[in-house]
Design a protein around this motif. Structure first.
Motif, PDB file in Angstrom:
ATOM      1  N   GLY A  14       0.527  -1.259   0.200  1.00 33.07           N
ATOM      2  CA  GLY A  14       0.268   0.380   0.107  1.00 33.07           C
ATOM      3  C   GLY A  14       0.974   1.243   0.146  1.00 33.07           C
ATOM      4  O   GLY A  14       0.409   1.814  -0.668  1.00 33.07           O
ATOM      5  N   SER A  16       3.918   3.517  -1.186  1.00 28.19           N
ATOM      6  CA  SER A  16       4.856   4.415  -2.447  1.00 28.19           C
ATOM      7  C   SER A  16       6.028   4.299  -2.330  1.00 28.19           C
ATOM      8  O   SER A  16       6.814   4.596  -1.035  1.00 28.19           O
ATOM      9  CB  SER A  16       4.196   5.749  -2.526  1.00 28.19           C
ATOM     10  OG  SER A  16       2.846   5.112  -2.765  1.00 28.19           O
ATOM     11  N   VAL A  63       0.464  -2.862 -12.985  1.00 26.55           N
ATOM     12  CA  VAL A  63       0.926  -1.657 -12.486  1.00 26.55           C
ATOM     13  C   VAL A  63       0.140  -0.246 -13.552  1.00 26.55           C
ATOM     14  O   VAL A  63       0.030   0.631 -12.603  1.00 26.55           O
ATOM     15  CB  VAL A  63       2.756  -0.868 -13.158  1.00 26.55           C
ATOM     16  CG1 VAL A  63       2.957  -2.267 -12.946  1.00 26.55           C
ATOM     17  CG2 VAL A  63       3.116  -1.260 -14.616  1.00 26.55           C
ATOM     18  N   ARG A  66      -1.095   2.038 -11.135  1.00 26.15           N
ATOM     19  CA  ARG A  66      -0.454   2.467 -10.210  1.00 26.15           C
ATOM     20  C   ARG A  66       0.726   3.043  -9.856  1.00 26.15           C
ATOM     21  O   ARG A  66       1.303   3.405  -9.396  1.00 26.15           O
ATOM     22  CB  ARG A  66       0.074   0.883  -9.492  1.00 26.15           C
ATOM     23  CG  ARG A  66      -2.044   0.768  -8.832  1.00 26.15           C
ATOM     24  CD  ARG A  66      -1.266  -1.008  -8.569  1.00 26.15           C
ATOM     25  NE  ARG A  66      -1.010  -1.938  -8.592  1.00 26.15           N
ATOM     26  CZ  ARG A  66       0.499  -2.623  -8.488  1.00 26.15           C
ATOM     27  NH1 ARG A  66       1.004  -2.295  -7.293  1.00 26.15           N
ATOM     28  NH2 ARG A  66       1.209  -3.278  -9.188  1.00 26.15           N
ATOM     29  N   PHE A  67       1.077   3.669 -11.368  1.00 27.04           N
ATOM     30  CA  PHE A  67       2.771   3.710 -11.671  1.00 27.04           C
ATOM     31  C   PHE A  67       2.726   4.467 -13.181  1.00 27.04           C
ATOM     32  O   PHE A  67       1.728   4.169 -13.346  1.00 27.04           O
ATOM     33  CB  PHE A  67       3.373   2.345 -11.811  1.00 27.04           C
ATOM     34  CG  PHE A  67       4.255   1.037 -11.026  1.00 27.04           C
ATOM     35  CD1 PHE A  67       3.072   1.031  -9.764  1.00 27.04           C
ATOM     36  CD2 PHE A  67       4.996   0.598 -11.416  1.00 27.04           C
ATOM     37  CE1 PHE A  67       3.819   0.275  -9.174  1.00 27.04           C
ATOM     38  CE2 PHE A  67       5.129  -0.498 -10.822  1.00 27.04           C
ATOM     39  CZ  PHE A  67       4.775  -0.691  -9.451  1.00 27.04           C
ATOM     40  N   MET A  82       5.946   5.057  -7.727  1.00 31.23           N
ATOM     41  CA  MET A  82       5.116   3.853  -7.868  1.00 31.23           C
ATOM     42  C   MET A  82       4.213   3.692  -6.531  1.00 31.23           C
ATOM     43  O   MET A  82       4.904   4.506  -5.436  1.00 31.23           O
ATOM     44  CB  MET A  82       6.278   2.341  -7.386  1.00 31.23           C
ATOM     45  CG  MET A  82       7.278   2.142  -8.296  1.00 31.23           C
ATOM     46  SD  MET A  82       7.629   1.196  -8.213  1.00 31.23           S
ATOM     47  CE  MET A  82       8.404   0.961  -7.184  1.00 31.23           C
ATOM     48  N   ASN A  83       2.798   3.765  -6.469  1.00 28.85           N
ATOM     49  CA  ASN A  83       1.945   3.493  -5.680  1.00 28.85           C
ATOM     50  C   ASN A  83       0.827   2.070  -5.509  1.00 28.85           C
ATOM     51  O   ASN A  83       1.361   1.528  -6.645  1.00 28.85           O
ATOM     52  CB  ASN A  83       0.745   4.908  -5.684  1.00 28.85           C
ATOM     53  CG  ASN A  83       1.651   6.321  -5.849  1.00 28.85           C
ATOM     54  OD1 ASN A  83       2.674   6.918  -5.038  1.00 28.85           O
ATOM     55  ND2 ASN A  83       0.834   7.452  -6.664  1.00 28.85           N
ATOM     56  N   ASP A  84       0.480   2.866  -4.215  1.00 32.12           N
ATOM     57  CA  ASP A  84      -0.180   1.299  -3.673  1.00 32.12           C
ATOM     58  C   ASP A  84       0.769   0.189  -4.101  1.00 32.12           C
ATOM     59  O   ASP A  84       0.378  -0.661  -4.562  1.00 32.12           O
ATOM     60  CB  ASP A  84      -1.461   1.134  -4.483  1.00 32.12           C
ATOM     61  CG  ASP A  84      -2.324  -0.280  -4.222  1.00 32.12           C
ATOM     62  OD1 ASP A  84      -2.950  -0.460  -5.199  1.00 32.12           O
ATOM     63  OD2 ASP A  84      -2.430  -0.528  -2.966  1.00 32.12           O
ATOM     64  N   LEU A  85       1.813  -0.142  -4.078  1.00 30.29           N
ATOM     65  CA  LEU A  85       2.723  -1.446  -3.605  1.00 30.29           C
ATOM     66  C   LEU A  85       2.477  -2.535  -3.458  1.00 30.29           C
ATOM     67  O   LEU A  85       1.403  -1.995  -2.366  1.00 30.29           O
ATOM     68  CB  LEU A  85       4.667  -0.732  -3.316  1.00 30.29           C
ATOM     69  CG  LEU A  85       4.727   0.083  -4.853  1.00 30.29           C
ATOM     70  CD1 LEU A  85       5.619   0.366  -3.458  1.00 30.29           C
ATOM     71  CD2 LEU A  85       5.464  -0.937  -5.601  1.00 30.29           C
ATOM     72  N   LYS A  86       2.486  -3.663  -4.115  1.00 31.48           N
ATOM     73  CA  LYS A  86       1.723  -4.957  -3.591  1.00 31.48           C
ATOM     74  C   LYS A  86       3.490  -5.559  -3.416  1.00 31.48           C
ATOM     75  O   LYS A  86       4.377  -5.527  -4.108  1.00 31.48           O
ATOM     76  CB  LYS A  86       1.314  -5.121  -4.604  1.00 31.48           C
ATOM     77  CG  LYS A  86       0.326  -4.312  -5.195  1.00 31.48           C
ATOM     78  CD  LYS A  86      -0.617  -4.997  -6.608  1.00 31.48           C
ATOM     79  CE  LYS A  86      -2.651  -3.908  -6.400  1.00 31.48           C
ATOM     80  NZ  LYS A  86      -3.208  -3.979  -5.745  1.00 31.48           N
ATOM     81  N   ASP A  89       4.983  -6.693  -6.526  1.00 36.58           N
ATOM     82  CA  ASP A  89       6.221  -5.846  -7.174  1.00 36.58           C
ATOM     83  C   ASP A  89       6.943  -5.888  -6.422  1.00 36.58           C
ATOM     84  O   ASP A  89       8.123  -5.176  -7.965  1.00 36.58           O
ATOM     85  CB  ASP A  89       5.804  -4.679  -6.686  1.00 36.58           C
ATOM     86  CG  ASP A  89       4.054  -4.269  -7.221  1.00 36.58           C
ATOM     87  OD1 ASP A  89       3.527  -3.103  -6.118  1.00 36.58           O
ATOM     88  OD2 ASP A  89       3.863  -4.195  -8.529  1.00 36.58           O
TER      89      ASP A  89
END
Length: 123
Positions: A14, A16, A63, A66-67, A82-86, A89
């Motif tokens: 979640g 960045s 991505v 999100r990216f 990069m946002n909302d990373l999982k 990733d």
């Protein structure tokens, strides 16, 4: 052209990060740049790319939304926000410069590669 990628690190799901790709060489500004990533045991995969003037960008389906890839041509820098990373990733991220202005999703189109920066996303 020499490329230096930076900005990786450890982040919770979640979160960045912003990766930077700094280049030496004026031709960098006239050519497309791509971001790729590779996890141990997996093939290198395309993440995002941007044309020479930033007018066209492409993203892997995984991505999209999100990216965001962007560039500052005057400073020879390309960014990957990069946002909302999982956790999926998690990988070493590489930037690469093409020999043409048009962006591509194919790693074969890119001639110069940076050393990579590690992104680790914890769950």
């Amino acid at each position: 052209v020499q490329l230096q990628a930076s900005g990786g690190g450890l982040v919770q799901a979640g979160g960045s990060l912003r990766l930077s790709c700094v280049a030496s060489g004026r031709t960098f500004s006239n050519n497309a740049v791509g971001w790729f990533r590779q996890d141990p045991g997996r093939d290198r995969e395309f993440v995002a790319s941007i044309s020479w003037n930033g007018g066209n960008t492409y993203y892997a389906d995984s991505v999209k939304g999100r990216f965001t890839v962007s560039r500052d041509r005057a400073k020879y820098i390309v960014y990957l926000q990069m946002n909302d990373l999982k956790p999926d990733d998690t990988a070493v991220y590489y930037c690469a410069s093409a020999l043409r202005p048009i962006a591509s999703m194919s790693s074969g189109e890119y001639r110069y590669w940076g050393q990579g920066t590690l992104v680790t996303v914890s769950s």
